[in-house]
Design an enzyme around this catalytic site. Structure first.
Site, mmCIF file in Angstrom:
data_model
loop_
_atom_site.group_PDB
_atom_site.id
_atom_site.type_symbol
_atom_site.label_atom_id
_atom_site.label_comp_id
_atom_site.label_asym_id
_atom_site.label_seq_id
_atom_site.Cartn_x
_atom_site.Cartn_y
_atom_site.Cartn_z
ATOM 1 N N LYS A 103 6.113 4.822 1.687
ATOM 2 C CA LYS A 103 6.273 3.929 1.085
ATOM 3 C C LYS A 103 7.242 3.069 1.981
ATOM 4 O O LYS A 103 8.519 3.441 2.847
ATOM 5 C CB LYS A 103 6.821 4.501 -0.234
ATOM 6 C CG LYS A 103 6.793 3.406 -1.085
ATOM 7 C CD LYS A 103 5.229 3.499 -0.857
ATOM 8 C CE LYS A 103 4.410 3.562 -2.935
ATOM 9 N NZ LYS A 103 3.310 3.668 -3.727
HETATM 10 N N1 GLU Z 1 0.126 1.494 -3.236
HETATM 11 C C1 GLU Z 1 -1.127 2.246 -3.301
HETATM 12 C C2 GLU Z 1 -1.237 4.071 -3.074
HETATM 13 O O1 GLU Z 1 -0.015 3.872 -4.789
HETATM 14 C C3 GLU Z 1 -2.284 3.393 -2.181
HETATM 15 C C4 GLU Z 1 -1.965 2.835 -0.255
HETATM 16 C C5 GLU Z 1 -2.271 2.933 -0.035
HETATM 17 O O2 GLU Z 1 -3.669 2.543 -0.045
HETATM 18 O O3 GLU Z 1 -2.171 3.505 1.136
HETATM 19 O O4 GLU Z 1 -1.872 4.954 -4.025
#
Ligand code: GLU
Length: 424
Positions: A114
């Protein structure tokens, strides 16, 4: 634990501690040894960068950016980047770990990561956002890539942000590398169905839960909190499946219609007026009232910590589908379980987004793009199988769905670590 965490409510709302609480329960139930627990809970890599940017008025500002790669055991790190004024490293760490578990629950070949930039997008121009994004990308350039770490959108970032990241990365590599991020515009290597994917995934798992309880979609009253990407798409697709979305909650209040809201008309109304309130097809009611109303399905799809020890006892939904990451605290989990609420945990419920991100990454690497029907069919297959895996595991081991999802994920990641062995 952060030094500033002092009161019990602060502790309850700390996302890192919330993730720890679930992790500990699942690790205990699996009987994982101390060493493996240490590996699983320690982020593999944490990067903090300074992002100097010239603002439109000529002033220089230095923003802080983070990228945490929690695990690389099952594949490249995968997870979004959020822009928010109050985001902390602790929060990014927790969210990165959640991505590891989420990717493992739906069994796609990624670890978890993240990223974040501490900034307030509401007061930044497009030019400023572009400069922040490009400099942030340049600072983390050596750590991302199709085989290393593949970012995606999250809170306050979108297709445009991903296009800038892809372009900056490609400029440095002297070749276009579309697979470095997912959630891109369709014309730059994005996947069909990615925008709707998280809401569509929620719809599939809700449909499965309704089957389990023998509730026909037409008799289903749904309350959705949040009208961003996940909430609006989820509400639209659940309505399309025949469910009645009776209330929609946003920061400014809620709209209610016992016959079911016309979601597409509400989207048009919000676009026109900037608010969901004063909609012809419903009446305004206080947000807290809508959250606690009698319904079959409640979908918190806005932000963290909206169901806490303060309000969990008053939730009257039969099924809770967590569209957002971390909407329920660990304390609230206990209360919901006591009251027999069927929780579809975030790491399963909202995994549709990262699943279609996986499809996007595959398509980019193949240079061959699927039609929307194929994307949706494959998403359905993964979401339905994962729902069955998690609920089957919960039934078999007599634990709730959240702990079952964590156990399944921890088990899969542990298996990969053991197979690879520890490099020394
Ligand atoms: N931000 C989204 C999540 O928390 C998508 C993450 C992604 O597609 O890599 O799942």
């Amino acid at each position: 634990m952060s030094a500033e965490v002092t009161t019990s409510l602060e502790k309850e709302l700390n996302t890192w501690l919330a993730a720890e609480a679930r992790f500990n329960q699942a690790a205990e139930a699996l009987g994982l040894d101390d060493g493996m627990r240490k590996i699983l809970r320690t982020p593999a890599r944490e990067i903090a960068v300074a992002i100097p940017v010239q603002l439109d008025d000529g002033r220089l500002q230095v923003f802080t950016g983070y990228r945490v790669q929690h695990s690389l055991a099952r594949g490249p790190a995968k997870g979004g980047i959020r822009y928010a004024p109050d985001v902390t490293l602790d929060e990014v760490r927790a969210l990165a770990a959640w991505m590891t578990w989420k990717c493992a629950v739906v069994n796609i070949p990624f670890g978890g990561g993240k990223g974040a930039v501490v900034c307030n997008p509401a007061v930044l121009s497009m030019g400023e956002l572009e400069r922040i994004t490009r400099r942030y990308t340049a600072e983390i350039l050596d750590f991302i890539g199709p085989e290393r770490d593949v970012p995606a959108p999250d809170m306050n970032t979108n297709e445009q942000t991903m296009a800038w990241i892809m372009d900056t990365y490609s400029m440095h590599h002297r070749t276009t590398v579309t697979a470095v991020v997912t959630g891109k515009p369709l014309d730059l290597g994005g996947s069909r169905g990615r925008v709707e994917a998280t809401g569509r995934g929620c719809t599939f798992v809700v449909r499965e839960a309704l089957k389990r309880f023998g509730i026909p979609p037409a008799d289903t009253r749904v309350v959705v909190q949040g009208f961003g990407n996940v909430g609006s798409m989820g509400a639209k697709l659940m309505a399309r499946c025949g469910m009645r979305v009776v209330a929609l909650i946003e920061v400014e209040g809620a709209v209610y219609n016992p016959q079911g809201l016309d979601i597409e008309a509400l989207m048009a109304h919000r676009k026109e007026t900037g608010s969901i309130l004063d909609f012809d097809g419903g009446e305004n009611i206080p947000a807290a009232q809508a959250m606690l109303m009698d319904c079959d399905v409640l979908v918190p799809a806005a932000k963290e910590n909206v169901i806490t020890s303060q309000n969990a006892g008053q939730i009257r939904a039969r099924i809770l589908c967590e569209g957002a990451n971390g909407p329920t605290t660990a304390e609230a989990d206990r209360i919901l379980a006591e009251n027999g609420v069927f929780v579809i945990p975030d790491i399963l419920a909202n995994a549709g987004g990262v699943t279609v991100s996986y499809f996007e990454w595959v398509q980019d690497r193949q240079g061959y793009f699927w039609n929307e029907q194929l994307v949706n069919e494959r998403l359905e297959e993964i979401m339905v199988n994962s729902f069955q895996d998690v609920t089957g595991y919960a039934d078999k081991h007599s634990v709730n769905n959240r702990i079952a999802a964590y156990m399944l994920a921890l088990d899969r990641v542990t298996f990969a670590i053991k197979l690879r062995g520890i490099y020394a």
